[in-house]
Motif scaffolding. Structure first.
Motif, PDB file in Angstrom:
ATOM      1  N   TYR A 139       0.811  -1.217   0.000  1.00  0.00           N
ATOM      2  CA  TYR A 139       0.000   0.000   0.000  1.00  0.00           C
ATOM      3  C   TYR A 139       0.847   1.271   0.000  1.00  0.00           C
ATOM      4  O   TYR A 139       0.314   2.373  -0.038  1.00  0.00           O
ATOM      5  CB  TYR A 139      -0.916   0.042   1.222  1.00  0.00           C
ATOM      6  CG  TYR A 139      -1.886  -1.095   1.349  1.00  0.00           C
ATOM      7  CD1 TYR A 139      -2.142  -1.979   0.321  1.00  0.00           C
ATOM      8  CD2 TYR A 139      -2.568  -1.297   2.538  1.00  0.00           C
ATOM      9  CE1 TYR A 139      -3.029  -3.026   0.461  1.00  0.00           C
ATOM     10  CE2 TYR A 139      -3.468  -2.332   2.688  1.00  0.00           C
ATOM     11  CZ  TYR A 139      -3.694  -3.198   1.647  1.00  0.00           C
ATOM     12  OH  TYR A 139      -4.584  -4.228   1.794  1.00  0.00           O
ATOM     13  N   ARG A 140       2.130   1.128   0.046  1.00  0.00           N
ATOM     14  CA  ARG A 140       2.989   2.309   0.169  1.00  0.00           C
ATOM     15  C   ARG A 140       3.027   3.171  -1.077  1.00  0.00           C
ATOM     16  O   ARG A 140       3.453   4.317  -1.017  1.00  0.00           O
ATOM     17  CB  ARG A 140       4.394   1.906   0.596  1.00  0.00           C
ATOM     18  CG  ARG A 140       4.407   1.421   2.020  1.00  0.00           C
ATOM     19  CD  ARG A 140       5.789   1.147   2.529  1.00  0.00           C
ATOM     20  NE  ARG A 140       5.662   0.389   3.769  1.00  0.00           N
ATOM     21  CZ  ARG A 140       6.565  -0.458   4.211  1.00  0.00           C
ATOM     22  NH1 ARG A 140       7.675  -0.638   3.529  1.00  0.00           N
ATOM     23  NH2 ARG A 140       6.373  -1.105   5.335  1.00  0.00           N
ATOM     24  N   ARG A 147      -6.359  11.330   3.891  1.00  0.00           N
ATOM     25  CA  ARG A 147      -4.959  11.714   3.697  1.00  0.00           C
ATOM     26  C   ARG A 147      -4.346  11.046   2.470  1.00  0.00           C
ATOM     27  O   ARG A 147      -3.548  11.640   1.754  1.00  0.00           O
ATOM     28  CB  ARG A 147      -4.154  11.334   4.940  1.00  0.00           C
ATOM     29  CG  ARG A 147      -2.756  11.896   4.937  1.00  0.00           C
ATOM     30  CD  ARG A 147      -1.983  11.536   6.177  1.00  0.00           C
ATOM     31  NE  ARG A 147      -2.603  12.055   7.384  1.00  0.00           N
ATOM     32  CZ  ARG A 147      -2.258  11.700   8.607  1.00  0.00           C
ATOM     33  NH1 ARG A 147      -1.285  10.815   8.787  1.00  0.00           N
ATOM     34  NH2 ARG A 147      -2.863  12.208   9.650  1.00  0.00           N
ATOM     35  N   TYR A 148      -4.712   9.772   2.255  1.00  0.00           N
ATOM     36  CA  TYR A 148      -4.149   8.977   1.170  1.00  0.00           C
ATOM     37  C   TYR A 148      -5.286   8.331   0.375  1.00  0.00           C
ATOM     38  O   TYR A 148      -5.643   7.175   0.626  1.00  0.00           O
ATOM     39  CB  TYR A 148      -3.223   7.878   1.712  1.00  0.00           C
ATOM     40  CG  TYR A 148      -2.145   8.356   2.649  1.00  0.00           C
ATOM     41  CD1 TYR A 148      -1.094   9.133   2.177  1.00  0.00           C
ATOM     42  CD2 TYR A 148      -2.177   8.032   3.999  1.00  0.00           C
ATOM     43  CE1 TYR A 148      -0.098   9.572   3.038  1.00  0.00           C
ATOM     44  CE2 TYR A 148      -1.185   8.459   4.859  1.00  0.00           C
ATOM     45  CZ  TYR A 148      -0.149   9.234   4.372  1.00  0.00           C
ATOM     46  OH  TYR A 148       0.834   9.662   5.221  1.00  0.00           O
ATOM     47  N   THR A 205       2.539   6.026   9.863  1.00  0.00           N
ATOM     48  CA  THR A 205       1.945   7.345   9.972  1.00  0.00           C
ATOM     49  C   THR A 205       1.079   7.376  11.224  1.00  0.00           C
ATOM     50  O   THR A 205       0.666   6.323  11.715  1.00  0.00           O
ATOM     51  CB  THR A 205       1.125   7.702   8.716  1.00  0.00           C
ATOM     52  OG1 THR A 205       0.731   9.069   8.774  1.00  0.00           O
ATOM     53  CG2 THR A 205      -0.092   6.810   8.551  1.00  0.00           C
ATOM     54  N   VAL A 240      -6.787   4.218  -0.156  1.00  0.00           N
ATOM     55  CA  VAL A 240      -6.561   3.244   0.916  1.00  0.00           C
ATOM     56  C   VAL A 240      -7.838   2.443   1.184  1.00  0.00           C
ATOM     57  O   VAL A 240      -7.796   1.215   1.311  1.00  0.00           O
ATOM     58  CB  VAL A 240      -6.062   3.937   2.207  1.00  0.00           C
ATOM     59  CG1 VAL A 240      -6.105   2.984   3.387  1.00  0.00           C
ATOM     60  CG2 VAL A 240      -4.660   4.468   2.008  1.00  0.00           C
ATOM     61  N   GLU A 265      -7.982   7.446   4.460  1.00  0.00           N
ATOM     62  CA  GLU A 265      -8.522   7.713   3.126  1.00  0.00           C
ATOM     63  C   GLU A 265      -8.481   9.204   2.804  1.00  0.00           C
ATOM     64  O   GLU A 265      -8.169   9.594   1.678  1.00  0.00           O
ATOM     65  CB  GLU A 265      -9.956   7.190   3.017  1.00  0.00           C
ATOM     66  CG  GLU A 265     -10.637   7.480   1.703  1.00  0.00           C
ATOM     67  CD  GLU A 265     -10.020   6.782   0.497  1.00  0.00           C
ATOM     68  OE1 GLU A 265     -10.265   7.250  -0.633  1.00  0.00           O
ATOM     69  OE2 GLU A 265      -9.293   5.775   0.664  1.00  0.00           O
ATOM     70  N   LEU A 274       0.487   4.379  -2.232  1.00  0.00           N
ATOM     71  CA  LEU A 274      -0.527   5.382  -1.900  1.00  0.00           C
ATOM     72  C   LEU A 274      -0.028   6.408  -0.891  1.00  0.00           C
ATOM     73  O   LEU A 274      -0.579   7.497  -0.788  1.00  0.00           O
ATOM     74  CB  LEU A 274      -1.777   4.700  -1.334  1.00  0.00           C
ATOM     75  CG  LEU A 274      -2.489   3.715  -2.254  1.00  0.00           C
ATOM     76  CD1 LEU A 274      -3.570   2.969  -1.489  1.00  0.00           C
ATOM     77  CD2 LEU A 274      -3.063   4.433  -3.457  1.00  0.00           C
ATOM     78  N   THR A 275       1.001   6.045  -0.118  1.00  0.00           N
ATOM     79  CA  THR A 275       1.470   6.920   0.959  1.00  0.00           C
ATOM     80  C   THR A 275       2.800   7.593   0.623  1.00  0.00           C
ATOM     81  O   THR A 275       3.440   8.142   1.527  1.00  0.00           O
ATOM     82  CB  THR A 275       1.630   6.125   2.271  1.00  0.00           C
ATOM     83  OG1 THR A 275       2.664   5.146   2.107  1.00  0.00           O
ATOM     84  CG2 THR A 275       0.338   5.461   2.697  1.00  0.00           C
ATOM     85  N   GLU A 308       5.761   6.045   2.649  1.00  0.00           N
ATOM     86  CA  GLU A 308       5.785   6.053   4.117  1.00  0.00           C
ATOM     87  C   GLU A 308       5.433   4.673   4.664  1.00  0.00           C
ATOM     88  O   GLU A 308       4.470   4.055   4.241  1.00  0.00           O
ATOM     89  CB  GLU A 308       4.779   7.064   4.668  1.00  0.00           C
ATOM     90  CG  GLU A 308       5.194   8.489   4.481  1.00  0.00           C
ATOM     91  CD  GLU A 308       4.238   9.437   5.179  1.00  0.00           C
ATOM     92  OE1 GLU A 308       4.004   9.264   6.388  1.00  0.00           O
ATOM     93  OE2 GLU A 308       3.737  10.333   4.493  1.00  0.00           O
TER      94      GLU A 308
END
Length: 92
Positions: free
Chosen positions: A10-11, A37-38, A20, A41, A35, A13-14, A17
């Motif tokens: 999933y990184r 913030r990113y 967090t 997700v 969701e 999408l971040t 990171e």
């Protein structure tokens, strides 16, 4: 705020990171704040019906795997909780 460990899958999408901090009193609230913030997700975690997590996603809160699909989204969190989403990895 809970510390959320982001799985490698999933990184993208971040922005890469691995962890967090996210506010929320339950797993559902944390997912909604993630969701915001990113974006994207929620789609990776939730089943297509949008009411439950995908079958292959395990949730670990403070080192304990949360059992019972009906209660996982309502699982309470504290300010010091650590939350892990563990997607199933398939292979042959």
């Amino acid at each position: 705020m809970a510390v959320v460990w982001i799985p490698a899958l999933y990184r993208d999408l971040t922005g890469g990171e691995a962890t967090t901090t996210v506010p929320g009193d339950t797993v559902r609230e944390v997912i909604e704040n993630l969701e915001a913030r990113y974006p994207g997700v929620r789609a990776r975690l939730y089943h297509e019906d949008g009411a439950r997590l995908r079958p292959g996603v395990a949730v670990v809160v403070d080192g304990v795997v949360i059992r019972g699909r009906s209660r996982v989204l309502r699982e309470p969190l504290t300010e010091t909780s650590e939350l892990h989403f563990l997607p199933a990895i398939s292979g042959g």
